[in-house]
Design an enzyme around this catalytic site. Sequence first.
Site, mmCIF file in Angstrom:
data_model
loop_
_atom_site.group_PDB
_atom_site.id
_atom_site.type_symbol
_atom_site.label_atom_id
_atom_site.label_comp_id
_atom_site.label_asym_id
_atom_site.label_seq_id
_atom_site.Cartn_x
_atom_site.Cartn_y
_atom_site.Cartn_z
ATOM 1 N N GLY A 199 -19.830 -7.824 -0.638
ATOM 2 C CA GLY A 199 -21.189 -8.330 -0.900
ATOM 3 C C GLY A 199 -21.999 -8.386 0.382
ATOM 4 N N ARG B 259 -17.933 -2.072 -2.892
ATOM 5 C CA ARG B 259 -16.573 -2.597 -3.058
ATOM 6 C C ARG B 259 -15.748 -1.398 -3.539
ATOM 7 N NH1 ARG B 259 -17.604 -8.193 -2.968
ATOM 8 N NH2 ARG B 259 -19.434 -8.895 -4.101
ATOM 9 N N ASP C 249 -13.159 -11.418 2.980
ATOM 10 C CA ASP C 249 -11.692 -11.349 3.050
ATOM 11 C C ASP C 249 -11.118 -10.116 2.360
ATOM 12 O OD1 ASP C 249 -12.384 -12.344 0.577
ATOM 13 O OD2 ASP C 249 -10.828 -13.888 0.535
ATOM 14 N N THR D 186 -20.214 -12.946 4.954
ATOM 15 C CA THR D 186 -20.258 -13.297 3.526
ATOM 16 C C THR D 186 -21.002 -14.615 3.368
ATOM 17 O OG1 THR D 186 -18.970 -14.112 1.628
ATOM 18 C CG2 THR D 186 -17.882 -14.228 3.754
ATOM 19 N N ASP E 227 -20.331 -16.722 1.255
ATOM 20 C CA ASP E 227 -19.424 -17.725 0.679
ATOM 21 C C ASP E 227 -18.820 -18.685 1.703
ATOM 22 O OD1 ASP E 227 -19.901 -16.386 -1.694
ATOM 23 O OD2 ASP E 227 -18.035 -15.251 -1.632
ATOM 24 N N ASP F 45 -15.967 -18.532 3.116
ATOM 25 C CA ASP F 45 -14.616 -18.842 2.627
ATOM 26 C C ASP F 45 -13.528 -18.206 3.491
ATOM 27 O OD1 ASP F 45 -15.235 -16.245 1.965
ATOM 28 O OD2 ASP F 45 -14.454 -16.342 -0.069
ATOM 29 N N GLY G 284 -20.505 -18.416 -4.636
ATOM 30 C CA GLY G 284 -19.425 -18.876 -3.762
ATOM 31 C C GLY G 284 -18.064 -18.365 -4.186
ATOM 32 N N ARG G 285 -18.047 -17.613 -5.277
ATOM 33 C CA ARG G 285 -16.775 -17.115 -5.846
ATOM 34 C C ARG G 285 -15.818 -18.289 -6.067
ATOM 35 N NH1 ARG G 285 -15.498 -11.775 -6.062
ATOM 36 N NH2 ARG G 285 -16.943 -11.189 -4.442
ATOM 37 N N GLU H 149 -27.318 -35.286 -6.665
ATOM 38 C CA GLU H 149 -26.613 -36.482 -7.162
ATOM 39 C C GLU H 149 -25.111 -36.220 -7.322
ATOM 40 O OE1 GLU H 149 -29.811 -36.094 -7.899
ATOM 41 O OE2 GLU H 149 -30.355 -38.076 -7.151
ATOM 42 N N GLU I 77 -20.153 -21.734 -8.759
ATOM 43 C CA GLU I 77 -19.755 -20.868 -9.886
ATOM 44 C C GLU I 77 -18.246 -20.937 -10.148
ATOM 45 O OE1 GLU I 77 -20.652 -16.738 -9.099
ATOM 46 O OE2 GLU I 77 -19.668 -16.759 -7.140
ATOM 47 N N ARG J 250 -28.300 -13.985 -1.982
ATOM 48 C CA ARG J 250 -27.733 -12.998 -1.057
ATOM 49 C C ARG J 250 -28.800 -12.297 -0.216
ATOM 50 N NH1 ARG J 250 -23.057 -10.594 -3.997
ATOM 51 N NH2 ARG J 250 -23.874 -8.522 -3.587
HETATM 52 O O1 F6P Z 1 -18.923 -12.784 -2.116
HETATM 53 C C1 F6P Z 1 -20.298 -12.905 -2.240
HETATM 54 C C2 F6P Z 1 -20.697 -13.074 -3.681
HETATM 55 O O2 F6P Z 1 -22.103 -13.174 -3.732
HETATM 56 C C3 F6P Z 1 -20.041 -14.239 -4.419
HETATM 57 O O3 F6P Z 1 -20.631 -15.477 -4.119
HETATM 58 C C4 F6P Z 1 -20.208 -13.807 -5.859
HETATM 59 O O4 F6P Z 1 -19.229 -14.394 -6.683
HETATM 60 C C5 F6P Z 1 -20.008 -12.314 -5.765
HETATM 61 O O5 F6P Z 1 -20.314 -11.942 -4.429
HETATM 62 C C6 F6P Z 1 -20.858 -11.519 -6.704
HETATM 63 O O6 F6P Z 1 -20.505 -10.194 -6.560
HETATM 64 P P1 F6P Z 1 -21.349 -8.973 -7.146
HETATM 65 O O7 F6P Z 1 -22.595 -8.850 -6.328
HETATM 66 O O8 F6P Z 1 -20.457 -7.798 -6.991
HETATM 67 O O9 F6P Z 1 -21.668 -9.328 -8.551
#
Ligand code: F6P
Length: 320
Positions: free
Chosen positions: A11, A72, A103, A126, A128, A130, A171-172, A188, A223, A253
């Site tokens: 991403g 990807r 990752d 990224t 995320d 993470d 955030g996957r 909240e 998410e 993004r």
């Molecule tokens: O890893 C970045 C991210 O934006 C995640 O937060 C999300 O779950 C995923 O990529 C979405 O991927 P795509 O753009 O392939 O739908």
Amino acid sequence: MQRIAVLTSGGDSPGMNAAVRAVVRKAIYHGLEVIGIKRGFSGFIEADMWPMDLSSVADIIHRGGTILRTARSEEFKTPEGRGKAFANVQRFGIQGLVVIGGDGSFRGADIFNTEYNLPVIGVPGTIDNDIIGTEYSIGFDTAINTVVDAINKIRDTATSHERTFILEVMGRESGYIALMAGLAGGAESILVPELRYGIDEVCEKLIHGYKRGKLHSIIIIAEGAGSGLDVGKQISEKIGLETKVTILGHLQRGGTPTAFDRILASRMGAKAVEILVEGYRKHMVGMIADKIVASPLDASFKGKKAIDLDIYNLANILSI
Ligand code: F6P
């Protein structure tokens, strides 16, 4: 070492361009030639690459996305795909590779190094945040600022209508975006995949807030912790409160990278070249306590980055 290559993978994230610029210009500073690979590992396999000079990265530091494009690649997960990529390593005389991505991209780079011994350096890019081995990844700061901007806007209408809003963020499997944007936006409740939550608890907090005079409530859900629509439905069923749900999606993004992300990307991209030149073979760069440091690449994807519990607890205390 005379010639290195750089690619962006997975991403896209705001600040990747600043990282590409830093890699290219720092490499040229060291007397190296740089090849830019397009569309991540897909372009590596298909020889979609071209030489980059100083001016090829002019006027990109402020731009979101990535001029190298990204993908990807499923084919790179196969030995055949990696074999094709190695043929291009030989064809183009590539002696080191900088991979800017998350990752999954680091995993691919790690296997490629094990199979073909090409030195690889990962630069964490990224939204995320993470990745183990760095406190911040490139793009995270811009993404949480985008989310906070959305929270601010939603708060206006939430207050006017005395409504409960649920905001679902990316955030996957990680709750970092939700946690940090939630703290900065004064949400909240913050629901993250790393910590169990009960809908009863969320409802109690809502009722408590309204009883003490709150005009609105904002719940932020990562998410990976579930669906905002489901949470909204459950709240309505349990306590009869109408909820409005916003799923922020891919707008998190994009956008102009913040100064923080540009600085981080510039420092990380430059450090990646430095350690390649020094002879590191399978590492990533990361920011720890404001220093850019190197750590083994495989440590970045073995295990899961823990959520900062102190920040989570603080957000809970402050949002009472
Ligand atoms: O890893 C970045 C991210 O934006 C995640 O937060 C999300 O779950 C995923 O990529 C979405 O991927 P795509 O753009 O392939 O739908």
